[in-house]
Motif scaffolding. Sequence first.
Motif, PDB file in Angstrom:
ATOM      1  N   TYR A  41       0.822  -1.208   0.000  1.00  0.00           N
ATOM      2  CA  TYR A  41       0.000   0.000   0.000  1.00  0.00           C
ATOM      3  C   TYR A  41       0.860   1.263   0.000  1.00  0.00           C
ATOM      4  O   TYR A  41       0.529   2.247  -0.663  1.00  0.00           O
ATOM      5  CB  TYR A  41      -0.926  -0.004   1.217  1.00  0.00           C
ATOM      6  CG  TYR A  41      -1.934   1.124   1.233  1.00  0.00           C
ATOM      7  CD1 TYR A  41      -3.162   0.995   0.586  1.00  0.00           C
ATOM      8  CD2 TYR A  41      -1.665   2.319   1.907  1.00  0.00           C
ATOM      9  CE1 TYR A  41      -4.090   2.022   0.598  1.00  0.00           C
ATOM     10  CE2 TYR A  41      -2.581   3.350   1.921  1.00  0.00           C
ATOM     11  CZ  TYR A  41      -3.795   3.201   1.270  1.00  0.00           C
ATOM     12  OH  TYR A  41      -4.709   4.241   1.282  1.00  0.00           O
ATOM     13  N   ARG A  70      -4.184   6.390  -8.078  1.00  0.00           N
ATOM     14  CA  ARG A  70      -4.046   5.240  -8.982  1.00  0.00           C
ATOM     15  C   ARG A  70      -3.232   4.128  -8.322  1.00  0.00           C
ATOM     16  O   ARG A  70      -3.547   2.938  -8.470  1.00  0.00           O
ATOM     17  CB  ARG A  70      -3.386   5.684 -10.294  1.00  0.00           C
ATOM     18  CG  ARG A  70      -4.240   6.616 -11.141  1.00  0.00           C
ATOM     19  CD  ARG A  70      -3.639   6.807 -12.524  1.00  0.00           C
ATOM     20  NE  ARG A  70      -2.363   7.528 -12.481  1.00  0.00           N
ATOM     21  CZ  ARG A  70      -2.259   8.845 -12.586  1.00  0.00           C
ATOM     22  NH1 ARG A  70      -3.359   9.593 -12.752  1.00  0.00           N
ATOM     23  NH2 ARG A  70      -1.073   9.425 -12.552  1.00  0.00           N
ATOM     24  N   ALA A  71      -2.193   4.513  -7.590  1.00  0.00           N
ATOM     25  CA  ALA A  71      -1.317   3.514  -6.964  1.00  0.00           C
ATOM     26  C   ALA A  71      -2.053   2.730  -5.877  1.00  0.00           C
ATOM     27  O   ALA A  71      -1.977   1.490  -5.831  1.00  0.00           O
ATOM     28  CB  ALA A  71      -0.089   4.204  -6.372  1.00  0.00           C
ATOM     29  N   THR A  73      -5.271   2.384  -5.507  1.00  0.00           N
ATOM     30  CA  THR A  73      -6.347   1.602  -6.119  1.00  0.00           C
ATOM     31  C   THR A  73      -5.806   0.267  -6.622  1.00  0.00           C
ATOM     32  O   THR A  73      -6.416  -0.796  -6.421  1.00  0.00           O
ATOM     33  CB  THR A  73      -6.992   2.370  -7.278  1.00  0.00           C
ATOM     34  OG1 THR A  73      -7.542   3.597  -6.788  1.00  0.00           O
ATOM     35  CG2 THR A  73      -8.112   1.554  -7.925  1.00  0.00           C
ATOM     36  N   SER A  74      -4.652   0.317  -7.268  1.00  0.00           N
ATOM     37  CA  SER A  74      -4.014  -0.923  -7.729  1.00  0.00           C
ATOM     38  C   SER A  74      -3.647  -1.819  -6.552  1.00  0.00           C
ATOM     39  O   SER A  74      -3.814  -3.050  -6.611  1.00  0.00           O
ATOM     40  CB  SER A  74      -2.761  -0.593  -8.540  1.00  0.00           C
ATOM     41  OG  SER A  74      -3.077   0.180  -9.677  1.00  0.00           O
ATOM     42  N   ALA A  75      -3.165  -1.208  -5.460  1.00  0.00           N
ATOM     43  CA  ALA A  75      -2.814  -1.985  -4.273  1.00  0.00           C
ATOM     44  C   ALA A  75      -4.041  -2.662  -3.678  1.00  0.00           C
ATOM     45  O   ALA A  75      -3.976  -3.825  -3.239  1.00  0.00           O
ATOM     46  CB  ALA A  75      -2.150  -1.084  -3.236  1.00  0.00           C
ATOM     47  N   CYS A  76      -5.160  -1.965  -3.666  1.00  0.00           N
ATOM     48  CA  CYS A  76      -6.406  -2.541  -3.144  1.00  0.00           C
ATOM     49  C   CYS A  76      -6.840  -3.748  -3.972  1.00  0.00           C
ATOM     50  O   CYS A  76      -7.243  -4.787  -3.427  1.00  0.00           O
ATOM     51  CB  CYS A  76      -7.516  -1.490  -3.143  1.00  0.00           C
ATOM     52  SG  CYS A  76      -7.341  -0.223  -1.883  1.00  0.00           S
ATOM     53  N   ILE A  77      -6.772  -3.612  -5.280  1.00  0.00           N
ATOM     54  CA  ILE A  77      -7.181  -4.704  -6.167  1.00  0.00           C
ATOM     55  C   ILE A  77      -6.275  -5.918  -5.973  1.00  0.00           C
ATOM     56  O   ILE A  77      -6.748  -7.058  -5.822  1.00  0.00           O
ATOM     57  CB  ILE A  77      -7.159  -4.240  -7.635  1.00  0.00           C
ATOM     58  CG1 ILE A  77      -8.219  -3.154  -7.867  1.00  0.00           C
ATOM     59  CG2 ILE A  77      -7.390  -5.420  -8.577  1.00  0.00           C
ATOM     60  CD1 ILE A  77      -8.152  -2.513  -9.234  1.00  0.00           C
ATOM     61  N   LEU A  78      -4.963  -5.679  -5.939  1.00  0.00           N
ATOM     62  CA  LEU A  78      -4.006  -6.775  -5.814  1.00  0.00           C
ATOM     63  C   LEU A  78      -4.141  -7.492  -4.471  1.00  0.00           C
ATOM     64  O   LEU A  78      -4.205  -8.733  -4.419  1.00  0.00           O
ATOM     65  CB  LEU A  78      -2.585  -6.247  -5.986  1.00  0.00           C
ATOM     66  CG  LEU A  78      -1.454  -7.268  -5.839  1.00  0.00           C
ATOM     67  CD1 LEU A  78      -1.616  -8.385  -6.860  1.00  0.00           C
ATOM     68  CD2 LEU A  78      -0.094  -6.587  -5.979  1.00  0.00           C
ATOM     69  N   THR A 165      -9.884   3.288   0.343  1.00  0.00           N
ATOM     70  CA  THR A 165      -8.737   2.402   0.122  1.00  0.00           C
ATOM     71  C   THR A 165      -8.143   1.888   1.430  1.00  0.00           C
ATOM     72  O   THR A 165      -7.753   0.712   1.520  1.00  0.00           O
ATOM     73  CB  THR A 165      -7.644   3.113  -0.691  1.00  0.00           C
ATOM     74  OG1 THR A 165      -7.162   4.263   0.029  1.00  0.00           O
ATOM     75  CG2 THR A 165      -8.188   3.566  -2.040  1.00  0.00           C
TER      76      THR A 165
END
Length: 346
Positions: A41, A70-71, A73-78, A165
């Motif tokens: 995160y 954006r960063a 959000t990507s961490a949340c998805i992963l 997030t």
Amino acid sequence: MAPIDMLHKIKSFYTKEPMITASVITPRTAAALSVAFTTLYVLPFYLSKSTRPSPSVNRDAPSVIRARTRAVTSACILTTIIDILIINQYGKSTLLETVRLLGWWPIDVLAIGKTLLLCSILFIGPLFEAGIVEGGWRHWIRGTHVRETLSSWTGYRALVVGPVTEEIVFRSVLIPLHLLAKMSPSRIVFLSPLYFGIAHLHHLYEFRLTHPEIPLLPAVLRTVLQFTYTSLFGFFAAFVYLRTGSLYAAMAAHSFCNWNGFPRFWGKVGVQAGAPIGLGSVKRDEDRTVATPRRDASIAWTVAYYSLLVIGAYGFYVELFPLTESKYALAEFAKDVGKGKRGFWG
């Protein structure tokens, strides 16, 4: 599987005699995964020039906020994908059980409303100051304050990006890991938020980078204070998540607390810094004319404010369990049989 059976299976993750006796992660594994997810995160903030602050560009710059959004959000998805795989692999959970553990379903509007009411009780003093003393209730009714806040990138980060997030990672992702590790609800409430507090320690580096004129000791004390109140909020958010089974209730509480800010614990209420007291003065802004109160009015407002702080804290203590009670709870906390009251420790 019936809803009652499903909840019983979910709660068996942390009971002393679990239904699931194999393929459950250890507390050490849960801790290691929590550290890894916390790193996922925060670390992207410093891997790219677009997210990394510098002496000339701080974390509040719109370009930095957009890139960091954006960063994270990507961490949340992963992290959520990894979490779902772990829950299914080791918890042997169905899809419905998995989304229940993640706090995604059902959407309990009543739990969200009761959580916001509980937060309002705790913040009754600051709400009194902002709404009554400063006349902010007019803006609340018109919704102008919220619209103005959300129209700025810093406000959007505080009310939307941060609450959404951070609650996804530090509640929806981390807490199920600790349930799978069969940790008691009490330990989860007091342990999991520490990762949330640690995730904010990097602000010391950013603050020193953008405020080199500030001595090290005040900067460290500022960071310690931030770690303290973020961890305290984390205790509450984890408790709400376990008691309501609702990720959205935790998000609502987070956004509400960010909107209110840290309460004042000193100083007079209703007096602008440097404004004369005694004769009264007039302050004008675009929407209203506000009279700076006389000394007696300021004292009365100050007494009322600090009294409400105490009343709010007591009301929060009394209503903590009643207003977080839900049939969708992921955890049952022990009862203090001797006092006839619920408590954290069983």
